[in-house]
Motif scaffolding. Structure first.
Motif, PDB file in Angstrom:
ATOM      1  N   VAL A 296       0.868  -1.183   0.000  1.00  0.00           N
ATOM      2  CA  VAL A 296       0.000   0.000   0.000  1.00  0.00           C
ATOM      3  C   VAL A 296       0.899   1.225   0.000  1.00  0.00           C
ATOM      4  O   VAL A 296       1.737   1.390   0.885  1.00  0.00           O
ATOM      5  CB  VAL A 296      -0.914   0.042   1.240  1.00  0.00           C
ATOM      6  N   THR A 297       0.730   2.108  -0.993  1.00  0.00           N
ATOM      7  CA  THR A 297       1.478   3.359  -1.024  1.00  0.00           C
ATOM      8  C   THR A 297       0.631   4.469  -1.638  1.00  0.00           C
ATOM      9  O   THR A 297      -0.001   4.235  -2.668  1.00  0.00           O
ATOM     10  CB  THR A 297       2.805   3.218  -1.790  1.00  0.00           C
ATOM     11  N   PRO A 298       0.589   5.669  -1.005  1.00  0.00           N
ATOM     12  CA  PRO A 298       1.047   5.964   0.346  1.00  0.00           C
ATOM     13  C   PRO A 298       0.456   4.965   1.327  1.00  0.00           C
ATOM     14  O   PRO A 298      -0.685   4.542   1.180  1.00  0.00           O
ATOM     15  CB  PRO A 298       0.554   7.377   0.595  1.00  0.00           C
ATOM     16  N   ASN A 299       1.243   4.643   2.343  1.00  0.00           N
ATOM     17  CA  ASN A 299       0.926   3.480   3.150  1.00  0.00           C
ATOM     18  C   ASN A 299      -0.137   3.742   4.198  1.00  0.00           C
ATOM     19  O   ASN A 299      -0.213   4.817   4.788  1.00  0.00           O
ATOM     20  CB  ASN A 299       2.200   2.976   3.840  1.00  0.00           C
ATOM     21  N   ASN A 300      -0.943   2.741   4.408  1.00  0.00           N
ATOM     22  CA  ASN A 300      -1.833   2.634   5.550  1.00  0.00           C
ATOM     23  C   ASN A 300      -1.347   1.392   6.307  1.00  0.00           C
ATOM     24  O   ASN A 300      -1.358   0.292   5.731  1.00  0.00           O
ATOM     25  CB  ASN A 300      -3.271   2.430   5.090  1.00  0.00           C
ATOM     26  N   PRO A 301      -0.774   1.567   7.513  1.00  0.00           N
ATOM     27  CA  PRO A 301      -1.037   2.634   8.482  1.00  0.00           C
ATOM     28  C   PRO A 301       0.011   3.731   8.617  1.00  0.00           C
ATOM     29  O   PRO A 301      -0.244   4.729   9.294  1.00  0.00           O
ATOM     30  CB  PRO A 301      -1.053   1.851   9.794  1.00  0.00           C
ATOM     31  N   THR A 302       1.204   3.601   8.030  1.00  0.00           N
ATOM     32  CA  THR A 302       2.305   4.488   8.419  1.00  0.00           C
ATOM     33  C   THR A 302       2.292   5.835   7.739  1.00  0.00           C
ATOM     34  O   THR A 302       2.870   6.802   8.239  1.00  0.00           O
ATOM     35  CB  THR A 302       3.661   3.818   8.133  1.00  0.00           C
ATOM     36  N   GLY A 303       1.678   5.924   6.555  1.00  0.00           N
ATOM     37  CA  GLY A 303       1.777   7.138   5.757  1.00  0.00           C
ATOM     38  C   GLY A 303       3.004   7.167   4.872  1.00  0.00           C
ATOM     39  O   GLY A 303       3.166   8.096   4.073  1.00  0.00           O
ATOM     40  N   ALA A 304       3.880   6.173   4.983  1.00  0.00           N
ATOM     41  CA  ALA A 304       5.114   6.150   4.187  1.00  0.00           C
ATOM     42  C   ALA A 304       4.797   6.158   2.693  1.00  0.00           C
ATOM     43  O   ALA A 304       3.905   5.455   2.226  1.00  0.00           O
ATOM     44  CB  ALA A 304       5.936   4.908   4.531  1.00  0.00           C
ATOM     45  N   ILE A 305       5.543   6.969   1.963  1.00  0.00           N
ATOM     46  CA  ILE A 305       5.409   7.044   0.508  1.00  0.00           C
ATOM     47  C   ILE A 305       6.580   6.296  -0.112  1.00  0.00           C
ATOM     48  O   ILE A 305       7.741   6.623   0.128  1.00  0.00           O
ATOM     49  CB  ILE A 305       5.399   8.518   0.043  1.00  0.00           C
ATOM     50  N   TYR A 306       6.275   5.274  -0.888  1.00  0.00           N
ATOM     51  CA  TYR A 306       7.320   4.449  -1.483  1.00  0.00           C
ATOM     52  C   TYR A 306       7.868   5.155  -2.729  1.00  0.00           C
ATOM     53  O   TYR A 306       7.121   5.377  -3.692  1.00  0.00           O
ATOM     54  CB  TYR A 306       6.794   3.077  -1.868  1.00  0.00           C
ATOM     55  N   PRO A 307       9.153   5.503  -2.752  1.00  0.00           N
ATOM     56  CA  PRO A 307       9.724   6.204  -3.909  1.00  0.00           C
ATOM     57  C   PRO A 307       9.616   5.365  -5.185  1.00  0.00           C
ATOM     58  O   PRO A 307       9.657   4.126  -5.139  1.00  0.00           O
ATOM     59  CB  PRO A 307      11.193   6.401  -3.511  1.00  0.00           C
ATOM     60  N   PRO A 308       9.486   6.025  -6.348  1.00  0.00           N
ATOM     61  CA  PRO A 308       9.359   5.275  -7.606  1.00  0.00           C
ATOM     62  C   PRO A 308      10.497   4.294  -7.853  1.00  0.00           C
ATOM     63  O   PRO A 308      10.256   3.187  -8.343  1.00  0.00           O
ATOM     64  CB  PRO A 308       9.338   6.382  -8.661  1.00  0.00           C
ATOM     65  N   ASP A 309      11.736   4.671  -7.499  1.00  0.00           N
ATOM     66  CA  ASP A 309      12.843   3.748  -7.756  1.00  0.00           C
ATOM     67  C   ASP A 309      12.770   2.514  -6.866  1.00  0.00           C
ATOM     68  O   ASP A 309      13.137   1.408  -7.281  1.00  0.00           O
ATOM     69  CB  ASP A 309      14.192   4.450  -7.605  1.00  0.00           C
ATOM     70  N   ARG A 310      12.284   2.675  -5.627  1.00  0.00           N
ATOM     71  CA  ARG A 310      12.127   1.523  -4.751  1.00  0.00           C
ATOM     72  C   ARG A 310      11.011   0.602  -5.272  1.00  0.00           C
ATOM     73  O   ARG A 310      11.147  -0.624  -5.244  1.00  0.00           O
ATOM     74  CB  ARG A 310      11.820   1.963  -3.321  1.00  0.00           C
ATOM     75  N   LEU A 311       9.918   1.201  -5.722  1.00  0.00           N
ATOM     76  CA  LEU A 311       8.840   0.387  -6.296  1.00  0.00           C
ATOM     77  C   LEU A 311       9.325  -0.373  -7.523  1.00  0.00           C
ATOM     78  O   LEU A 311       8.974  -1.541  -7.721  1.00  0.00           O
ATOM     79  CB  LEU A 311       7.650   1.274  -6.656  1.00  0.00           C
ATOM     80  N   LYS A 312      10.143   0.281  -8.338  1.00  0.00           N
ATOM     81  CA  LYS A 312      10.700  -0.390  -9.517  1.00  0.00           C
ATOM     82  C   LYS A 312      11.554  -1.585  -9.094  1.00  0.00           C
ATOM     83  O   LYS A 312      11.469  -2.681  -9.670  1.00  0.00           O
ATOM     84  CB  LYS A 312      11.541   0.606 -10.322  1.00  0.00           C
ATOM     85  N   SER A 313      12.373  -1.417  -8.063  1.00  0.00           N
ATOM     86  CA  SER A 313      13.222  -2.511  -7.593  1.00  0.00           C
ATOM     87  C   SER A 313      12.395  -3.661  -7.040  1.00  0.00           C
ATOM     88  O   SER A 313      12.691  -4.838  -7.282  1.00  0.00           O
ATOM     89  CB  SER A 313      14.193  -2.004  -6.529  1.00  0.00           C
ATOM     90  N   LEU A 314      11.351  -3.335  -6.284  1.00  0.00           N
ATOM     91  CA  LEU A 314      10.475  -4.370  -5.737  1.00  0.00           C
ATOM     92  C   LEU A 314       9.723  -5.098  -6.850  1.00  0.00           C
ATOM     93  O   LEU A 314       9.569  -6.327  -6.820  1.00  0.00           O
ATOM     94  CB  LEU A 314       9.502  -3.746  -4.736  1.00  0.00           C
ATOM     95  N   PHE A 315       9.267  -4.334  -7.838  1.00  0.00           N
ATOM     96  CA  PHE A 315       8.567  -4.936  -8.969  1.00  0.00           C
ATOM     97  C   PHE A 315       9.497  -5.866  -9.745  1.00  0.00           C
ATOM     98  O   PHE A 315       9.108  -6.981 -10.123  1.00  0.00           O
ATOM     99  CB  PHE A 315       8.026  -3.834  -9.880  1.00  0.00           C
ATOM    100  N   ASP A 316      10.723  -5.425  -9.959  1.00  0.00           N
ATOM    101  CA  ASP A 316      11.681  -6.266 -10.666  1.00  0.00           C
ATOM    102  C   ASP A 316      11.936  -7.562  -9.897  1.00  0.00           C
ATOM    103  O   ASP A 316      12.073  -8.644 -10.495  1.00  0.00           O
ATOM    104  CB  ASP A 316      12.998  -5.517 -10.868  1.00  0.00           C
ATOM    105  N   ALA A 317      12.009  -7.463  -8.566  1.00  0.00           N
ATOM    106  CA  ALA A 317      12.204  -8.668  -7.751  1.00  0.00           C
ATOM    107  C   ALA A 317      11.011  -9.607  -7.871  1.00  0.00           C
ATOM    108  O   ALA A 317      11.168 -10.838  -7.906  1.00  0.00           O
ATOM    109  CB  ALA A 317      12.443  -8.278  -6.294  1.00  0.00           C
ATOM    110  N   CYS A 318       9.812  -9.034  -7.926  1.00  0.00           N
ATOM    111  CA  CYS A 318       8.619  -9.870  -8.124  1.00  0.00           C
ATOM    112  C   CYS A 318       8.678 -10.587  -9.466  1.00  0.00           C
ATOM    113  O   CYS A 318       8.375 -11.789  -9.557  1.00  0.00           O
ATOM    114  CB  CYS A 318       7.358  -9.010  -8.039  1.00  0.00           C
ATOM    115  N   LYS A 319       9.072  -9.863 -10.507  1.00  0.00           N
ATOM    116  CA  LYS A 319       9.176 -10.497 -11.825  1.00  0.00           C
ATOM    117  C   LYS A 319      10.192 -11.636 -11.818  1.00  0.00           C
ATOM    118  O   LYS A 319       9.933 -12.709 -12.368  1.00  0.00           O
ATOM    119  CB  LYS A 319       9.566  -9.449 -12.880  1.00  0.00           C
ATOM    120  N   ARG A 320      11.343 -11.393 -11.212  1.00  0.00           N
ATOM    121  CA  ARG A 320      12.384 -12.426 -11.188  1.00  0.00           C
ATOM    122  C   ARG A 320      11.930 -13.678 -10.457  1.00  0.00           C
ATOM    123  O   ARG A 320      12.367 -14.793 -10.773  1.00  0.00           O
ATOM    124  CB  ARG A 320      13.654 -11.873 -10.521  1.00  0.00           C
ATOM    125  N   ASN A 321      11.044 -13.498  -9.479  1.00  0.00           N
ATOM    126  CA  ASN A 321      10.582 -14.628  -8.685  1.00  0.00           C
ATOM    127  C   ASN A 321       9.225 -15.176  -9.137  1.00  0.00           C
ATOM    128  O   ASN A 321       8.660 -16.045  -8.469  1.00  0.00           O
ATOM    129  CB  ASN A 321      10.536 -14.238  -7.209  1.00  0.00           C
TER     130      ASN A 321
END
Length: 391
Positions: A174-199
């Motif tokens: 969840v971004t912006p996150n519930n419950p923390t409010g943290a906003i996931y930067p685009p580059d971090r989301l890209k890295s996480l997405f790439d990891a999902c694809k690899r797996n």
């Protein structure tokens, strides 16, 4: 005579947390002023008058009294696809859109489309409690991706890799996150997405609060422009917050036509179609109320800054993350549970907040403040009530 049993997957769940927290406020005597409700994430201002007019007209129309298309009203699917395409600079059409009855239902549909009972979906820790309970009642296992205050509660690729076990079908964020409010930067989301694809797993990305990113933030990410996004990304959204209509229950899924087709099978059994009158009204509002929505984004920024100012003057409390509708606040009472702290804060200081322990393991030092519910002046009153507060 034996008692007929109920479903253990449901009975083992705790009751909904929001009503429990709000019940504490009934014991507040009003000595410090009116109750300040920072528990549930609801817009603290009314819908646009035109929105109410369109809702009324649609509700009174015979055109919306029968069943509609399972995937959603064509006018709304077209309008929302155009909106998403413009926001993300991506090629999105109506075939990529499925309308649901709220974003919680969108998440349930996405989870059911990719995982069966016994499979696993990863969620962040802390997590949005409705995601965790939805998976639990479906018999889908959860594994936690650790998110730490030192990282601003933004998940890392390393934490994702550590959490992957056999049988994982998706990562839900969840971004912006519930419950923390943290906003996931685009580059971090890209890295996480790439990891999902690899797996070989899906990324289910809940962007309910994306309309309340900081002004001039731009596109939340570039994932909808990525090669093969159709095979690994399911994006969720809610119209509730942006248009101030949570009671009308309207959400959306953006995904491949293949996923939309599978979700239609699920929706036909859950609800047949999302509320039609609300769909008709929002189809008009999406292009027409863009400027009003931008003004609301600015208003939420003012409320966010008001809470930052309050927390800066409270040495004993620590603001660990903030964004969109939420703040995750570390309370100063070592050895006291977050539930105990939140209950005392409600009953004695007239402040309703959600205990951190409702959001996962190791979150007992935190409270969630849904600050969008209150205007800046009301938020300013928190200092006087929290300074010197003890239990």
């Amino acid at each position: 005579m034996p008692v007929a049993p109920l479903n253990l997957l449901i009975t083992r769940l705790s009751p909904p947390p929001i009503p429990a927290v709000q019940s504490w406020g009934k014991s507040y005597d009003g000595a410090l002023g009116p109750l300040i409700d920072l528990s549930q994430a609801v817009p603290g201002y009314p819908p646009h008058p035109a929105m109410l007019q369109w809702l009324g007209e649609a509700a009174a129309s015979l055109a919306y009294t029968n069943y509609g298309a399972i995937e959603g009203e064509p006018a709304l699917r077209d309008a929302y696809a155009a909106h998403v395409a413009e926001l993300y600079g991506a090629r999105i059409g109506a075939e990529n859109i499925h309308i649901t009855s709220g974003c919680n239902q969108a998440f349930m549909c996405a989870a059911m489309a990719v995982a069966a009972a016994g499979d696993t979906i990863l969620v962040s820790n802390p997590y949005y409690f409705n995601h965790e309970t939805t998976l639990a009642m479906l018999g889908i296992k959860t594994e936690l991706v650790a998110c730490h205050a030192s990282e601003g509660f933004v998940p890392t690729v390393e934490a994702l890799i550590d959490a992957i076990v056999p049988g994982v079908r998706a990562l839900a964020l969840v971004t912006p996150n519930n419950p923390t409010g943290a906003i996931y930067p685009p580059d971090r989301l890209k890295s996480l997405f790439d990891a999902c694809k690899r797996n070989g797993i899906w990324l289910i990305l809940d962007e309910t609060y994306r309309d309340f990113l900081p002004e001039h933030y731009g596109a939340p990410h570039g994932l909808l422009r990525e090669e093969h996004w159709l095979d690994h990304l399911i994006q969720l959204y809610s119209f509730s917050k942006s248009f101030c209509i949570p009671g009308h229950r309207l959400g959306a899924v953006t995904a491949s036509p293949r996923v939309v087709e599978e979700i239609a099978k699920i929706m036909d059994n859950l609800q047949i179609c999302a509320p039609r009158a609300a769909q008709g009204a929002v189809a008009q509002a999406l292009p027409a109320l863009a400027e009003w929505r931008a003004g609301n984004r600015h208003e939420i920024e003012l409320r966010s800054q008001a809470l930052r100012d309050v927390m800066a003057g409270l040495d004993e409390w620590k603001l660990e993350a903030i964004g969109a509708y939420f703040a995750f606040v570390r309370h100063p009472f070592q050895g006291r549970s977050s539930t105990e702290v939140a209950e005392h804060l409600a009953k004695r200081a007239g402040i309703l907040a959600i205990p951190g322990q409702y959001f996962g393991e190791g979150q007992d030092q935190f409270l969630r403040f849904a600050f969008a519910n209150a205007n800046a002046a009301t938020i300013g009153q928190l200092h006087g009530r929290m300074h010197g507060f003890s239990i």
